[in-house]
Design an enzyme around this catalytic site. Structure first.
Site, PDB file in Angstrom:
ATOM      1  N   GLY A 171       0.812  -1.469  -0.369  1.00 22.02           N
ATOM      2  CA  GLY A 171      -0.013   0.141   0.090  1.00 22.02           C
ATOM      3  C   GLY A 171       0.116   1.765   0.251  1.00 22.02           C
ATOM      4  O   GLY A 171       0.277   2.467   0.592  1.00 22.02           O
TER       5      GLY A 171
ATOM      6  N   GLY B  90       1.341   2.958  -2.772  1.00 30.47           N
ATOM      7  CA  GLY B  90       1.287   3.839  -3.987  1.00 30.47           C
ATOM      8  C   GLY B  90       2.238   3.935  -4.849  1.00 30.47           C
ATOM      9  O   GLY B  90       2.480   4.493  -6.104  1.00 30.47           O
ATOM     10  N   SER B  91       2.549   1.864  -5.513  1.00 37.41           N
ATOM     11  CA  SER B  91       2.924   1.985  -6.791  1.00 37.41           C
ATOM     12  C   SER B  91       2.021   2.697  -7.525  1.00 37.41           C
ATOM     13  O   SER B  91       3.030   2.632  -8.640  1.00 37.41           O
ATOM     14  CB  SER B  91       3.681   0.389  -6.757  1.00 37.41           C
ATOM     15  OG  SER B  91       2.184  -0.703  -6.966  1.00 37.41           O
TER      16      SER B  91
ATOM     17  N   ALA C  87       3.276   6.021  -7.693  1.00 37.50           N
ATOM     18  CA  ALA C  87       4.343   6.225  -8.600  1.00 37.50           C
ATOM     19  C   ALA C  87       4.704   5.865  -9.477  1.00 37.50           C
ATOM     20  O   ALA C  87       6.166   6.441 -10.391  1.00 37.50           O
ATOM     21  CB  ALA C  87       5.461   5.333  -7.239  1.00 37.50           C
TER      22      ALA C  87
ATOM     23  N   ASP D 147      -1.879  10.267  -3.298  1.00 39.86           N
ATOM     24  CA  ASP D 147      -0.698   9.399  -4.035  1.00 39.86           C
ATOM     25  C   ASP D 147      -0.150  10.318  -4.948  1.00 39.86           C
ATOM     26  O   ASP D 147       1.007  10.010  -4.886  1.00 39.86           O
ATOM     27  CB  ASP D 147      -1.477   8.561  -3.940  1.00 39.86           C
ATOM     28  CG  ASP D 147      -2.928   8.137  -5.196  1.00 39.86           C
ATOM     29  OD1 ASP D 147      -2.946   9.397  -5.540  1.00 39.86           O
ATOM     30  OD2 ASP D 147      -3.136   7.082  -4.899  1.00 39.86           O
TER      31      ASP D 147
HETATM   32  O1  PMV Z   1      -4.797   3.131   0.096  1.00 36.37           O
HETATM   33  P1  PMV Z   1      -4.292   3.607  -0.091  1.00 36.37           P
HETATM   34  O2  PMV Z   1      -2.610   4.283   0.591  1.00 36.37           O
HETATM   35  O3  PMV Z   1      -4.264   4.750  -1.239  1.00 36.37           O
HETATM   36  O4  PMV Z   1      -5.134   5.261   0.305  1.00 36.37           O
HETATM   37  C1  PMV Z   1      -6.080   5.831   0.379  1.00 36.37           C
HETATM   38  C2  PMV Z   1      -6.706   6.773   1.022  1.00 36.37           C
HETATM   39  C3  PMV Z   1      -8.058   7.279   0.622  1.00 36.37           C
HETATM   40  O5  PMV Z   1      -8.132   8.709   1.046  1.00 36.37           O
HETATM   41  C4  PMV Z   1      -9.172   6.599   1.305  1.00 36.37           C
HETATM   42  C5  PMV Z   1      -8.782   7.270  -1.178  1.00 36.37           C
HETATM   43  C6  PMV Z   1      -8.019   9.441  -2.108  1.00 36.37           C
HETATM   44  O6  PMV Z   1      -8.042   8.605  -2.432  1.00 36.37           O
HETATM   45  O7  PMV Z   1      -7.525   9.716  -0.962  1.00 36.37           O
END
Ligand code: PMV
Length: 305
Positions: A89, A91-92, A95, A136
């Site tokens: 998790g 964020g590959s 990235a 992300d």
């Molecule tokens: O699951 P992750 O680490 O990609 O985080 C998602 C975060 C959310 O707020 C639930 C979704 C978003 O795009 O902001």
């Protein structure tokens, strides 16, 4: 000519889910990076070599979005390589998107500002996932630590070079779009209650921003634990994540919470260095796997050209 770029992974510090509805969040870049190399070759079709199917889909969509803006030929060879698994998790997907855009801009001599890379990357994310705040891709692009408002309405870098986190992987991969849709369904059912939770999370993010700036770690930790409680109310935590958060705080962390969409992936604990070992042991005793990372890492960069 072959260009290699890299972009960092990320950890959500506070504000997940609420950020999808236009609230702010805090996110930091980690020093585990994803590398992309790009070159022109003689074939008349693009070639993508990516170990993960998901990464390959994001590269394909990135090329599509890029080609819809700039006229380029189908003669690209793109190769990806990651220092972190797509399962944790970090964020590959974001990235790889940002690093690919940076590589294309250098290779094809099409200058792109950080904001232009963000806008194109966010288009890619929405085309594939249809939901998401864009936090992300913003962090993969800008790096360090950001105050980010959903959709990129505000992207503000924060000075944050002394924060110590312990990261615990829960052992299961979370499916972010499914969790975002689950929260959206919950909000349709109980709009007032959920909006109140989002408001409260938004306030925690504002207070936490202040804490980071004046290095009030103890208070920041408390805000993180409160944020976790709100995430439990949104029904996105799991027993494993709850118990990792609980043992981390018992072991002396300033505070802890799940990080990201929930349902799995990682939790984070804010610590003073003298408590790191105890907190790591606590997280392991709750079934978590500790991943050592440095936060506040540099954003997308050119590695070689
Ligand atoms: O699951 P992750 O680490 O990609 O985080 C998602 C975060 C959310 O707020 C639930 C979704 C978003 O795009 O902001």
């Amino acid at each position: 000519m072959k260009i290699q770029t890299s972009a960092p992974g990320k950890l959500m510090l506070l504000g997940e889910h609420a950020v999808v509805y236009g609230y702010p969040c805090l996110v930091t870049a980690v020093d585990n990076r994803l590398y992309v190399s790009a070159e022109l070759h003689k074939k008349n079709e693009d070639e993508i070599i990516a170990p993960q199917v998901k990464e390959s889909n994001f590269v394909k969509e990135t090329l599509k979005v890029f080609k819809s803006k700039y006229h380029i030929l189908d003669n690209l060879k793109i190769e990806t390589q990651s220092e972190f698994s797509h399962t944790v998790g970090f964020g590959s997907s974001s990235a790889v998107t940002v690093a690919t855009l940076k590589a294309l801009s250098i290779l094809l001599d099409i200058p792109l500002s950080a904001k232009e890379i963000f806008d194109l990357s966010y288009e890619v994310v929405l085309a594939i996932q249809s939901v998401g705040s864009g936090f992300d891709v913003a962090i993969a692009d800008y790096g360090h630590t950001l105050y980010f408002v959903g959709g990129g309405k505000e992207i503000r870098p924060l000075k944050n070079d002394e924060m110590h986190l312990v990261v615990g992987y829960s052992g299961t991969k979370a499916d972010t779009p499914t969790l975002v849709k689950k929260v959206s369904a919950l909000r349709k059912e109980k709009k007032e209650e959920i909006d109140r939770i989002f408001d409260s999370i938004g306030k925690l993010v504002e207070q936490a921003t202040e804490c980071i700036q004046i290095k009030k770690w103890e208070e920041l930790g408390k805000l993180m634990t409160q944020n976790h409680t709100f995430l439990q109310s949104l029904d996105v935590s799991t027993d494993r994540l709850d118990s990792m958060v609980h043992t981390a705080v018992e072991a002396g962390a300033y505070g802890a919470k799940l990080s990201g969409a929930g349902g799995g992936d990682c939790m984070i604990a804010l610590v003073n260095e003298d408590k790191r070992e105890a907190v790591e042991k606590g997280i392991e005793s709750a079934g978590g796997e500790v991943i050592r990372v440095k936060t506040n890492a540099e954003g997308v960069r050119v590695e070689s050209s």
